[in-house]
Design a protein around this motif. Structure first.
Motif, PDB file in Angstrom:
ATOM      1  N   VAL A 270       0.833  -1.202   0.000  1.00  0.00           N
ATOM      2  CA  VAL A 270       0.000   0.000   0.000  1.00  0.00           C
ATOM      3  C   VAL A 270       0.868   1.253   0.000  1.00  0.00           C
ATOM      4  O   VAL A 270       0.568   2.239  -0.691  1.00  0.00           O
ATOM      5  CB  VAL A 270      -0.945  -0.022   1.222  1.00  0.00           C
ATOM      6  N   THR A 271       1.969   1.209   0.741  1.00  0.00           N
ATOM      7  CA  THR A 271       2.866   2.365   0.743  1.00  0.00           C
ATOM      8  C   THR A 271       3.412   2.593  -0.652  1.00  0.00           C
ATOM      9  O   THR A 271       3.474   3.727  -1.135  1.00  0.00           O
ATOM     10  CB  THR A 271       4.040   2.138   1.713  1.00  0.00           C
ATOM     11  N   TYR A 272       3.818   1.485  -1.317  1.00  0.00           N
ATOM     12  CA  TYR A 272       4.362   1.610  -2.660  1.00  0.00           C
ATOM     13  C   TYR A 272       3.329   2.220  -3.604  1.00  0.00           C
ATOM     14  O   TYR A 272       3.626   3.126  -4.383  1.00  0.00           O
ATOM     15  CB  TYR A 272       4.796   0.230  -3.138  1.00  0.00           C
ATOM     16  N   LEU A 273       2.079   1.712  -3.504  1.00  0.00           N
ATOM     17  CA  LEU A 273       1.015   2.233  -4.371  1.00  0.00           C
ATOM     18  C   LEU A 273       0.787   3.724  -4.158  1.00  0.00           C
ATOM     19  O   LEU A 273       0.628   4.481  -5.118  1.00  0.00           O
ATOM     20  CB  LEU A 273      -0.300   1.505  -4.088  1.00  0.00           C
ATOM     21  N   SER A 274       0.780   4.126  -2.883  1.00  0.00           N
ATOM     22  CA  SER A 274       0.482   5.542  -2.654  1.00  0.00           C
ATOM     23  C   SER A 274       1.633   6.413  -3.135  1.00  0.00           C
ATOM     24  O   SER A 274       1.407   7.499  -3.685  1.00  0.00           O
ATOM     25  CB  SER A 274       0.138   5.822  -1.198  1.00  0.00           C
ATOM     26  N   ASN A 275       2.861   5.932  -2.957  1.00  0.00           N
ATOM     27  CA  ASN A 275       3.976   6.715  -3.492  1.00  0.00           C
ATOM     28  C   ASN A 275       3.884   6.826  -5.006  1.00  0.00           C
ATOM     29  O   ASN A 275       4.122   7.891  -5.586  1.00  0.00           O
ATOM     30  CB  ASN A 275       5.314   6.053  -3.112  1.00  0.00           C
ATOM     31  N   LEU A 276       3.514   5.694  -5.635  1.00  0.00           N
ATOM     32  CA  LEU A 276       3.387   5.681  -7.085  1.00  0.00           C
ATOM     33  C   LEU A 276       2.326   6.678  -7.540  1.00  0.00           C
ATOM     34  O   LEU A 276       2.526   7.452  -8.482  1.00  0.00           O
ATOM     35  CB  LEU A 276       2.989   4.268  -7.523  1.00  0.00           C
ATOM     36  N   THR A 277       1.181   6.660  -6.840  1.00  0.00           N
ATOM     37  CA  THR A 277       0.109   7.592  -7.212  1.00  0.00           C
ATOM     38  C   THR A 277       0.567   9.030  -7.081  1.00  0.00           C
ATOM     39  O   THR A 277       0.281   9.871  -7.943  1.00  0.00           O
ATOM     40  CB  THR A 277      -1.123   7.374  -6.308  1.00  0.00           C
ATOM     41  N   GLN A 278       1.281   9.313  -6.006  1.00  0.00           N
ATOM     42  CA  GLN A 278       1.724  10.686  -5.831  1.00  0.00           C
ATOM     43  C   GLN A 278       2.666  11.099  -6.945  1.00  0.00           C
ATOM     44  O   GLN A 278       2.566  12.205  -7.491  1.00  0.00           O
ATOM     45  CB  GLN A 278       2.431  10.850  -4.485  1.00  0.00           C
ATOM     46  N   ALA A 279       3.594  10.191  -7.305  1.00  0.00           N
ATOM     47  CA  ALA A 279       4.507  10.513  -8.394  1.00  0.00           C
ATOM     48  C   ALA A 279       3.718  10.745  -9.684  1.00  0.00           C
ATOM     49  O   ALA A 279       4.001  11.670 -10.449  1.00  0.00           O
ATOM     50  CB  ALA A 279       5.503   9.374  -8.572  1.00  0.00           C
TER      51      ALA A 279
ATOM     52  N   GLN B 340      -6.752  16.149  -3.414  1.00  0.00           N
ATOM     53  CA  GLN B 340      -7.396  15.129  -2.586  1.00  0.00           C
ATOM     54  C   GLN B 340      -6.609  13.828  -2.636  1.00  0.00           C
ATOM     55  O   GLN B 340      -6.412  13.175  -1.608  1.00  0.00           O
ATOM     56  CB  GLN B 340      -8.826  14.898  -3.088  1.00  0.00           C
ATOM     57  N   ILE B 341      -6.167  13.440  -3.828  1.00  0.00           N
ATOM     58  CA  ILE B 341      -5.390  12.206  -3.942  1.00  0.00           C
ATOM     59  C   ILE B 341      -4.137  12.318  -3.093  1.00  0.00           C
ATOM     60  O   ILE B 341      -3.742  11.386  -2.383  1.00  0.00           O
ATOM     61  CB  ILE B 341      -5.028  11.922  -5.411  1.00  0.00           C
ATOM     62  N   ASN B 342      -3.530  13.490  -3.153  1.00  0.00           N
ATOM     63  CA  ASN B 342      -2.337  13.705  -2.355  1.00  0.00           C
ATOM     64  C   ASN B 342      -2.614  13.517  -0.867  1.00  0.00           C
ATOM     65  O   ASN B 342      -1.854  12.854  -0.159  1.00  0.00           O
ATOM     66  CB  ASN B 342      -1.815  15.120  -2.611  1.00  0.00           C
TER      67      ASN B 342
END
Lengths: 290, 370
Positions: A270-279, B340-342
């Motif tokens: 989940v951490t990896y996914l959220s970092n990916l989304t942010q990037a 929001q995503i952030n």
């Protein structure tokens, strides 16, 4: 019933846990904080502050969840309470929480004075059997005593009658989230300047675990004392201790390993996914601005 | 007295000022009047765009308890509860000393006048010496989803009217997991500029150079209690017989993760739809450019031919009227979705780091035993 001499009698402020006749009063911390705050903001020359208590009434308990202060003037021989204001505020409060009703009133100070009787009478018209709460904000006895009373008629019927305030048991309850908030606020007692900041995630886990560590240390010292004979063993405490030890789940090492690993893997993914989304969104933004 | 309408489920924000609200900063403990009047004017001095007028928020314990109680009693599920914050400004700190809740929006109560409710409440509170100056508002949130158009509009009108105002976001679910989650946000000056101009086209945003990360700025919060409240805390600790529940050390995380990821996925879907829209727009735009170009070239060729034949050239036509440029999609929504995503990602990361810590601790303890 004609009151000739409003005789006020305080039953002895004995600290037994037995409830005398009357409902049990449960107070939320927000009410007490509100009362203390309105005491601090009182007008010049006012010795005490009064206000209305709002809450819910059940069969044997009265739960006080909110309050607001009411302006009043008190002098030697007379007392004036702004009842219009009280009614207005109650209407406004009802709009937010329609289930709260007037359950009584509060006053800061240690004693119940004669004026209190009159004010109590006002409130008897608003609520059935109102409770009266006193909060000793002036710390007359060195502590902040919080007491609740309900009024009862007494005296010889037909001749001199009066009103007696009987004390009630007071309990403090709070919702879980309230308790967590109060825990945080407790920390201002020990910090200089009475301020605290909100902590970050891992620090909180650390703080919670050090609390448990302290508790375990206390339990350990107790058991050692009992074993070495310093303290006599108490059976109830012993039973609690056995419960405690038995509560620790017994899992085989492999099961525990696999459970731990799967949990850790979930979290890492989940951490990896959220970092990916942010990037990804940052990239998207740069592309649009090209 | 300022009165500002709240974003309901579908309502918009409107606000009206009275001149008294402008004098907010002048209170007895404040700095000399020169600085006070400078801070009081709604339009900030031109050189002051980088540092915010509010560096820290100081909240009283009472406000925290009231916000918690309001959500606990009146909020259910993912409904949002809101209220007003009252206080004053002292130097570069914003002190919040009291608050009052706002009733839930009931569609059947059409004649409920919010503005009147606010005015009545503030007038009454003034009678009992409570600070009656509006300094902001609070809102509860569901798993961290608060970056929305409604919030932006409200906060913009607040900040426009009162420069130092903040919005406090209270997260009840995170609080129930063990630690109070209260954050204070303000709009960055850049975003304020954009909202003022209402220019949400791509060019406008590019010019202002606003990314999703610099939409909101978080202001650090400090909780302060008076001495009397401290005394009360001592009393409560003694008398209170509640056992600690230690929610913070709870190991289970899947429920929370599931919900957060679900919300994140929804948002990412929204974002991808938005991107598709933007792509089609830019494709249409470039196609149109090409068509324009071709048309102009053909015109020129025709004119040359006509000249060679001795005929008058065709009149120049207004090209822009023939090829109307497609509507640029407003970019503010994209910005909000990205913001929001952030926020979701930040929350998820905080949560996972906490849980990883707890799991490692559990491992160490178990390893110790076996």
């Amino acid at each position: 019933v004609v009151k000739i001499h409003p005789v006020v009698l305080l039953s002895h402020p004995f600290r037994t846990k037995m409830s005398v006749y009357g409902p049990v009063v449960k107070i939320h911390p927000v009410v007490l904080a509100s009362i203390a705050d309105s005491y601090e903001r009182r007008n010049e020359g006012a010795i005490r502050v009064i206000g209305t208590l709002l809450g819910t009434v059940e069969k044997h308990t009265v739960e006080v969840t909110n309050c607001f202060s009411v302006p009043h003037n008190e002098s030697e021989d007379e007392v004036a309470v702004d009842m219009e204001f009280a009614k207005n505020m109650y209407e406004l409060h009802k709009k937010v929480s329609p289930s709260e009703v007037i359950v009584g009133w509060y006053a800061t100070g240690f004693d119940i004075t004669e004026h209190s009787v009159l004010i109590h009478e006002y409130y008897s018209r608003e609520a059935q059997n109102p409770i009266h709460l006193t909060v000793d904000t002036a710390l007359q006895s060195g502590r902040m005593n919080i007491r609740a009373y309900v009024s009862a008629q007494m005296g010889v019927p037909g001749k001199t009658v009066g009103v007696m305030f009987t004390p009630l048991t007071v309990k403090y309850i709070s919702y879980d989230t309230e308790r967590i908030g109060v825990d945080l606020l407790q920390r201002t007692r020990t910090s200089p300047g009475r301020t605290i900041g909100l902590t970050t995630d891992l620090e909180q886990v650390g703080a919670a675990s050090s609390r448990i560590q302290d508790m375990l240390a206390t339990v350990l010292t107790y058991t050692e004392d009992v074993l070495s004979g310093k303290v006599t063993a108490d059976n109830t405490v012993g039973r609690f201790l056995t419960d405690l030890v038995n509560k620790v789940p017994k899992i085989s090492a492999e099961d525990f390993e696999s459970m731990l690993n799967s949990n850790i893997n979930d979290l890492l993914m989940v951490t990896y996914l959220s970092n990916l989304t942010q990037a990804q969104i940052a990239l998207n933004e740069k592309l649009i601005c090209l | 007295l300022t009165c500002i309408r709240y974003p309901g489920k579908r309502r918009f924000v409107s606000s009206f000022l009275s001149t008294q609200s402008v004098k907010m900063a002048a209170r007895k403990e404040s700095v000399p009047t020169a600085a006070a009047t400078a801070a009081a004017s709604p339009a900030p001095a031109s050189g002051n765009t980088l540092d915010s007028p509010v560096k820290q928020i100081q909240i009283e314990g009472l406000v925290v308890l009231k916000i918690i109680k309001h959500y606990q009693e009146e909020g259910q599920g993912n409904e949002v509860v809101q209220g007003v914050l009252l206080g004053l400004v002292v130097e570069d700190r914003l002190e919040i000393t009291n608050c009052f809740p706002f009733p839930q929006h009931t569609e059947d109560d059409a004649d409920f006048d919010e503005v009147q409710y606010q005015m009545e409440m503030m007038r009454s509170l003034r009678h009992v010496n409570i600070d009656h100056l509006h300094v902001g508002w609070y809102q509860s949130t569901y798993y961290g989803s608060f970056v929305s158009r409604a919030l932006l509009d409200s906060q913009f009108s607040y900040q426009h009217a009162i420069e130092e105002s903040v919005v406090l976001i209270y997260d009840p679910i995170k609080t129930a997991q063990g630690s109070l989650s209260l954050k204070a946000y303000r709009l960055t000056p850049k975003l304020m500029e954009i909202c003022k101009e209402k220019d949400f086209t791509p060019e406008g945003l590019k010019k202002a150079n606003v990314g999703f990360e610099c939409m909101f700025e978080e202001v650090p919060i400090v909780i302060k209690n008076s001495h009397l409240i401290n005394v009360l805390m001592w009393e409560l600790e003694e008398k209170s017989t509640l056992a600690d529940k230690h929610e913070l050390l709870n190991l289970s995380s899947s429920n929370h993760l599931e919900k957060s990821l679900q919300l994140l996925m929804d948002r990412v879907d929204d974002m991808s739809q938005d991107i598709v829209k933007y792509n089609t727009f830019s494709r249409n735009l470039s196609k149109q450019q090409q068509q324009k170009h071709q048309y102009v070239q053909r015109r020129q060729q025709e004119n040359v031919q006509r000249q060679s034949r001795g005929e008058p050239p065709l009149p120049e036509e207004d090209i822009s009227k023939m090829f109307k440029p497609p509507q640029a999609p407003p970019r503010m929504d994209t910005l909000l979705i990205a913001g929001q995503i952030n926020t979701y990602c930040q929350n998820i990361k905080e949560f996972t780091s906490q849980n990883l810590g707890k799991l490692f601790m559990a491992e160490a303890l178990q390893g110790h035993n076996s």
